[in-house]
Structures are given as C-alpha cells and as structure tokens.
Design a protein around this motif. Sequence first.
Motif, PDB file in Angstrom:
ATOM      1  N   LEU A  58       0.824  -1.207   0.000  1.00 20.81           N
ATOM      2  CA  LEU A  58       0.000   0.000   0.000  1.00 20.81           C
ATOM      3  C   LEU A  58       0.861   1.261   0.000  1.00 20.81           C
ATOM      4  N   ILE A  59       1.946   1.248   0.759  1.00 20.85           N
ATOM      5  CA  ILE A  59       2.829   2.418   0.801  1.00 20.85           C
ATOM      6  C   ILE A  59       3.411   2.684  -0.587  1.00 20.85           C
ATOM      7  N   GLY A  60       3.886   1.605  -1.241  1.00 21.91           N
ATOM      8  CA  GLY A  60       4.420   1.773  -2.587  1.00 21.91           C
ATOM      9  C   GLY A  60       3.362   2.212  -3.577  1.00 21.91           C
ATOM     10  N   HIS A  61       2.119   1.749  -3.369  1.00 22.91           N
ATOM     11  CA  HIS A  61       1.029   2.072  -4.297  1.00 22.91           C
ATOM     12  C   HIS A  61       0.485   3.480  -4.072  1.00 22.91           C
ATOM     13  N   MET A  62       0.518   3.941  -2.809  1.00 21.77           N
ATOM     14  CA  MET A  62      -0.162   5.183  -2.459  1.00 21.77           C
ATOM     15  C   MET A  62       0.517   6.426  -3.007  1.00 21.77           C
ATOM     16  N   GLN A  63       1.832   6.385  -3.150  1.00 23.75           N
ATOM     17  CA  GLN A  63       2.524   7.575  -3.640  1.00 23.75           C
ATOM     18  C   GLN A  63       2.018   8.007  -5.018  1.00 23.75           C
ATOM     19  N   PRO A  64       2.002   7.119  -6.017  1.00 27.48           N
ATOM     20  CA  PRO A  64       1.445   7.533  -7.312  1.00 27.48           C
ATOM     21  C   PRO A  64      -0.053   7.789  -7.267  1.00 27.48           C
ATOM     22  N   VAL A  65      -0.772   7.092  -6.358  1.00 30.53           N
ATOM     23  CA  VAL A  65      -2.224   7.337  -6.230  1.00 30.53           C
ATOM     24  C   VAL A  65      -2.481   8.783  -5.842  1.00 30.53           C
ATOM     25  N   MET A  66      -1.749   9.265  -4.832  1.00 27.38           N
ATOM     26  CA  MET A  66      -1.947  10.639  -4.379  1.00 27.38           C
ATOM     27  C   MET A  66      -1.584  11.639  -5.470  1.00 27.38           C
ATOM     28  N   GLU A  67      -0.530  11.335  -6.226  1.00 20.43           N
ATOM     29  CA  GLU A  67      -0.157  12.222  -7.329  1.00 20.43           C
ATOM     30  C   GLU A  67      -1.272  12.274  -8.364  1.00 20.43           C
ATOM     31  N   ARG A  68      -1.871  11.116  -8.673  1.00 15.64           N
ATOM     32  CA  ARG A  68      -2.936  11.083  -9.683  1.00 15.64           C
ATOM     33  C   ARG A  68      -4.180  11.826  -9.201  1.00 15.64           C
ATOM     34  N   ILE A  69      -4.540  11.606  -7.926  1.00 19.18           N
ATOM     35  CA  ILE A  69      -5.745  12.246  -7.396  1.00 19.18           C
ATOM     36  C   ILE A  69      -5.557  13.759  -7.302  1.00 19.18           C
ATOM     37  N   GLU A  70      -4.403  14.184  -6.748  1.00 14.54           N
ATOM     38  CA  GLU A  70      -4.151  15.623  -6.612  1.00 14.54           C
ATOM     39  C   GLU A  70      -4.016  16.298  -7.974  1.00 14.54           C
ATOM     40  N   GLY A  71      -3.518  15.550  -8.968  1.00 17.05           N
ATOM     41  CA  GLY A  71      -3.402  16.103 -10.313  1.00 17.05           C
ATOM     42  C   GLY A  71      -4.657  15.958 -11.138  1.00 17.05           C
ATOM     43  N   GLN A  72      -5.721  15.365 -10.525  1.00 15.57           N
ATOM     44  CA  GLN A  72      -7.014  15.162 -11.193  1.00 15.57           C
ATOM     45  C   GLN A  72      -6.838  14.429 -12.529  1.00 15.57           C
ATOM     46  N   GLN A  73      -5.977  13.436 -12.511  1.00 18.94           N
ATOM     47  CA  GLN A  73      -5.744  12.656 -13.717  1.00 18.94           C
ATOM     48  C   GLN A  73      -6.867  11.636 -13.915  1.00 18.94           C
ATOM     49  N   VAL A  74      -7.161  11.341 -15.171  1.00 22.78           N
ATOM     50  CA  VAL A  74      -8.159  10.326 -15.498  1.00 22.78           C
ATOM     51  C   VAL A  74      -7.513   8.954 -15.297  1.00 22.78           C
ATOM     52  N   ILE A  75      -8.125   8.117 -14.480  1.00 27.76           N
ATOM     53  CA  ILE A  75      -7.576   6.814 -14.147  1.00 27.76           C
ATOM     54  C   ILE A  75      -8.293   5.737 -14.959  1.00 27.76           C
ATOM     55  N   ARG A  76      -7.537   4.784 -15.455  1.00 22.70           N
ATOM     56  CA  ARG A  76      -8.111   3.663 -16.180  1.00 22.70           C
ATOM     57  C   ARG A  76      -7.740   2.377 -15.486  1.00 22.70           C
ATOM     58  N   ASN A  77      -8.728   1.556 -15.180  1.00 24.58           N
ATOM     59  CA  ASN A  77      -8.506   0.252 -14.567  1.00 24.58           C
ATOM     60  C   ASN A  77      -9.243  -0.795 -15.386  1.00 24.58           C
ATOM     61  N   PRO A  78      -8.549  -1.475 -16.296  1.00 27.65           N
ATOM     62  CA  PRO A  78      -9.219  -2.438 -17.178  1.00 27.65           C
ATOM     63  C   PRO A  78      -9.815  -3.635 -16.442  1.00 27.65           C
ATOM     64  N   LEU A  79      -9.417  -3.850 -15.181  1.00 29.21           N
ATOM     65  CA  LEU A  79      -9.917  -4.991 -14.413  1.00 29.21           C
ATOM     66  C   LEU A  79     -11.097  -4.636 -13.521  1.00 29.21           C
ATOM     67  N   LEU A  80     -11.558  -3.382 -13.579  1.00 33.65           N
ATOM     68  CA  LEU A  80     -12.556  -2.904 -12.615  1.00 33.65           C
ATOM     69  C   LEU A  80     -13.812  -3.767 -12.611  1.00 33.65           C
ATOM     70  N   GLN A  81     -14.388  -4.040 -13.779  1.00 34.43           N
ATOM     71  CA  GLN A  81     -15.636  -4.800 -13.829  1.00 34.43           C
ATOM     72  C   GLN A  81     -15.458  -6.198 -13.254  1.00 34.43           C
ATOM     73  N   GLN A  82     -14.346  -6.845 -13.564  1.00 42.42           N
ATOM     74  CA  GLN A  82     -14.094  -8.187 -13.043  1.00 42.42           C
ATOM     75  C   GLN A  82     -13.891  -8.147 -11.536  1.00 42.42           C
ATOM     76  N   ILE A  83     -13.194  -7.114 -11.048  1.00 39.82           N
ATOM     77  CA  ILE A  83     -12.984  -6.971  -9.604  1.00 39.82           C
ATOM     78  C   ILE A  83     -14.308  -6.799  -8.884  1.00 39.82           C
ATOM     79  N   ARG A  84     -15.184  -5.965  -9.418  1.00 34.35           N
ATOM     80  CA  ARG A  84     -16.486  -5.729  -8.787  1.00 34.35           C
ATOM     81  C   ARG A  84     -17.335  -6.993  -8.799  1.00 34.35           C
ATOM     82  N   LYS A  85     -17.171  -7.803  -9.830  1.00 33.14           N
ATOM     83  CA  LYS A  85     -17.942  -9.046  -9.919  1.00 33.14           C
ATOM     84  C   LYS A  85     -17.431 -10.085  -8.922  1.00 33.14           C
ATOM     85  N   ASP A  86     -16.104 -10.243  -8.855  1.00 30.93           N
ATOM     86  CA  ASP A  86     -15.529 -11.291  -8.011  1.00 30.93           C
ATOM     87  C   ASP A  86     -15.400 -10.890  -6.549  1.00 30.93           C
ATOM     88  N   TYR A  87     -15.275  -9.588  -6.284  1.00 34.49           N
ATOM     89  CA  TYR A  87     -15.053  -9.112  -4.907  1.00 34.49           C
ATOM     90  C   TYR A  87     -16.048  -8.007  -4.553  1.00 34.49           C
TER      91      TYR A  87
END
Length: 494
Positions: free
Chosen positions: A139-168
């Motif tokens: 999470l620590i390694g993942h959070m640094q770029p996450v905060m940069e993306r959120i603060e920069g209001q970047q458009v995020i793409r997650n191609p696995l989102l639908q499968q993740i929502r279905k399985d979890y």
Amino acid sequence: MWQPDIEWLENIPERQYMKLLIRLSVAVVRIRKGFGIGRNSPREKTGNHDDEQAENKVPPYMASRLCGVLSTQLGLTFSQDEQAYFHQLLIETQQRIHSSRLLPVDDLILLDRVHSLLDQMQQRTHYAFHEDRLLREGLIGHMQPVMERIEGQQVIRNPLLQQIRKDYDSLFEDVKQSVHQAWPGMDVPDEEIGFLVMHFGASIERLRALKQEIRAIIVCTSGIGSSRMLSSRLTKEIPEIRIVDSVSWYEAARIPTDEYDLVLSTVDLPMDKHQYYKVSPLLTVEESEQLRHFIRTTTLQRERKKPREAEVQTTNRYSESEGMEATLIEIVQIIGKFHVFPLDNKEYGFYETVHAMCKVLHGSGVLKEPEEIAKRLEAREAVGSQKIPGTTLALFHTRSEGIYRPSISLFQLTEPLLCTPDDPAGVTHILLMLGPRELSKESLEVLSEISALLLQEEMITLLEKGIRDELIHYLSQELVGFYRSKTEIGGQPL
C-alpha cells in the motif's frame, strides 16, 4: 538513451525511467508541432548538494548526444534551449539515485493515511491487516502515485474494474467505505478503489492461510452427531486443521500434550484458555475467522517457543541465506547502539537544534562533519514537515558520505521546536535516523520498519516516555516479528 557512457540509467527506479521517457516523448511532440521552449523553462539551480552531485554525474554532452540520436532517428532539430531542457530532465532523474533521503517513503502523512485505511478495514472485516507487512509495504508503494494522480485530477483507467467488482463485490464496498472514512474530503474514483481491493484481497488470502498443519482434538459432550458436524465444518473452513480424535474431556485429559497442538471444545473446559478454544458445532463463518486468529496469535506462537534446542539448531539453516543473516546483524547492531539523549535547546532555532544533535553523534563516532549533516536536515525540513500527525514527535533523517554507519537516536528537547499558531505544542521529541550514502538493502529495510512503527500507539507512548530499556525491548520484539515474516516469505519458517 542506452548509450555506453550513461549506464546509471540502469539504476533508476522503473517508475522514474518511465516518467523520463514520457517527458521526452511530450517534448518531441511539442517540437514537431512547432512550439519551442522558453529560455527560463529549465528549473533554476537551488544550490542543493544533491543537485550539484547529480549535475556532476550528467555532463552537458550527454544531453547533446541524446539530442543527436533523436535528431537522426526522428529528423528533428534541437535548439540549444531544448538541449538545456533535456539536460535538466536527465539531472532530475539522476537526483533520484543520489538523493539524501534515507527512507524509501519518508512522507509521514502518507504513512498515516495507510495506517488509517488499515484501521478502517480491520474494523469492518475483522481481518488482522496490521499484522500483514506485505500489505503495508504494498500500500505504501502504491499510495505515492495514487496521491499524485488524485491531486493532479488525472483520469484513471482500470481495465480490471468490472471483473474486480464481480468477483469481490463485498470487499469492494468495504474498501470504498473505508477509504471515505480514512481519507475524508478526498475524491477517490472507483478505478483506484479497484486497485486497492486487489491489495486487500491478496492480504486476506495470506491471512487465512495458517502456513502449517495444526493437530486438533475435538471435545464434544452433545453427542457424536455434533462432533461429526464440527469436524466436517472444520475440514471445509480450515483445511490446515487435522482432527487427531473426537473424544470426551475425560479421555482428552489423558492424551499426552505432545500428540496435539490444540483442543477444540463445544463447552467450557478446566484448562488454560491459551490451550483450548470454544466453538459451536455449526462453526459459523465469523467463528472460523476468530479461530484462525486464535491459532495464528496463540497456538502457533506457543508452538514456536517450545523447542528452544531446535531453535539453536536451526540457526545454521538461516546462515545459508546471506540476506537473512545480514538482516539479523543489522537489527542487532542498530538496536544495540540506540541511545536517548536529553538536549538543552533553549533559545535555539531549527538549525542550531539539529546542529547540536549532530555534535552529540559526532562525539559518538557516527558522523564526520556536524555542520554538513545539519544543513541536510534543515533542507529536508524545508521540503515538508516531518512531524508525526497528532503527536509532539518528529522523524528527522538523512544519508551522506559523511555518515559512517546507520544510527537511530532519540533526542528529548527542553524547548519545543517548530511551533506554529496552528500547532503551538510543536515538537518535543525527535527520532533521528542517519545512514551512509551507500547503504545495504538490509539496513534500509530495518530502518524503514522502525519508521513504520512510529504509527503505532505503543511506540509513540514509549518514545514520549524516553526510557531506553523499554524502547529497546519493544523494538526488539517488533523487529524479531519482522525478521520472522521475512523468513516465512522466503520459505524458512521459524
């Protein structure tokens, strides 16, 4: 870019390398469209020691060669201003290698966010996420770029989102609600939630696995039907449990203790509560998770402590792994040389305070020039506060060629430091971490683990008390846990 005289590119983190490629690509597109760069675009020199060292590693001819290669391949002409801009990009990339940062992640606010998220998820799901070091590191390694993306209001793409929502689906909602509670005011899109779900999903699989077989005796006074039902439920929910026998308490009391690890009973027994666990014959999902937690935190810990002779014998096994042996040596050396120093900083400013701290460690043979290290600490504080949120503690750290060995020390100030109208209490205790410029992977891991402990309430309480023996005892326990987790991951469980 892969020219014979710029081998240092091999040493930069992949993320920084990709960032450099993207910035160069953007520059090429810009030039093709006829938009030149202004003379003032390259960042002005700050006089920082790291900037100077990085610039020495990247002489101007490297940018000229890079522009020459691109010119030949792409048919473009690069002006002197463009070459200066490319040179600055290379310098900024090189700074990542020669940074004076001691810890991979030194943003205490980011660490606090990770800690808050783990708190929320633990409360919602009852999984012991704080015990999973792999999850925390991920999470620590993942959070640094996450905060940069959120603060920069970047458009995020997650191609696995639908499968993740279905399985979890259930876990997705838990993570989403936990994020909103842990990070109020932050707009985190579902795409980012999906990435976080993958971290927690992997952690749950690790936490559910007991990593070894548990021999259990079932004591049931409700009849053979209840006993068989419980055995069936255990086999399904926790396959790591092997049922040795299903007996009455009269019979169980006469079975030698070395023939089983745990007694499971549907009624209260006249035994120490650490030796048996009471469950219902139906063994609900909630009970099975509670039983897993009991086995991990009680049964397995008790079993580890039994064969002291075996522990001595297994020391030879660890020596086969140089990395694990080096980690253990670093733990012993760093903790053994930990000290608590009172510091009279009355009427001192920030620089005078850190300089006084460095003079103390100079006298202990930790560093060469107190002035140089004090300037580094002052420069780091100017980047952002190193105070631990909600406390009067701060973590100051740096690395330099003028530091001889890794060191952690606690300084207790007579006058609070860094007081502001919003924070009149300021800082009264400083944990100072220092390391040489060239530091082993094992040293970095141990120091990072200690920095992560600063988010634990017990660690904060002990630091504020400032009793060296109590702090060493706590650090020893926690770092032994860290060492054990590394050996288990490496396939060598203690």
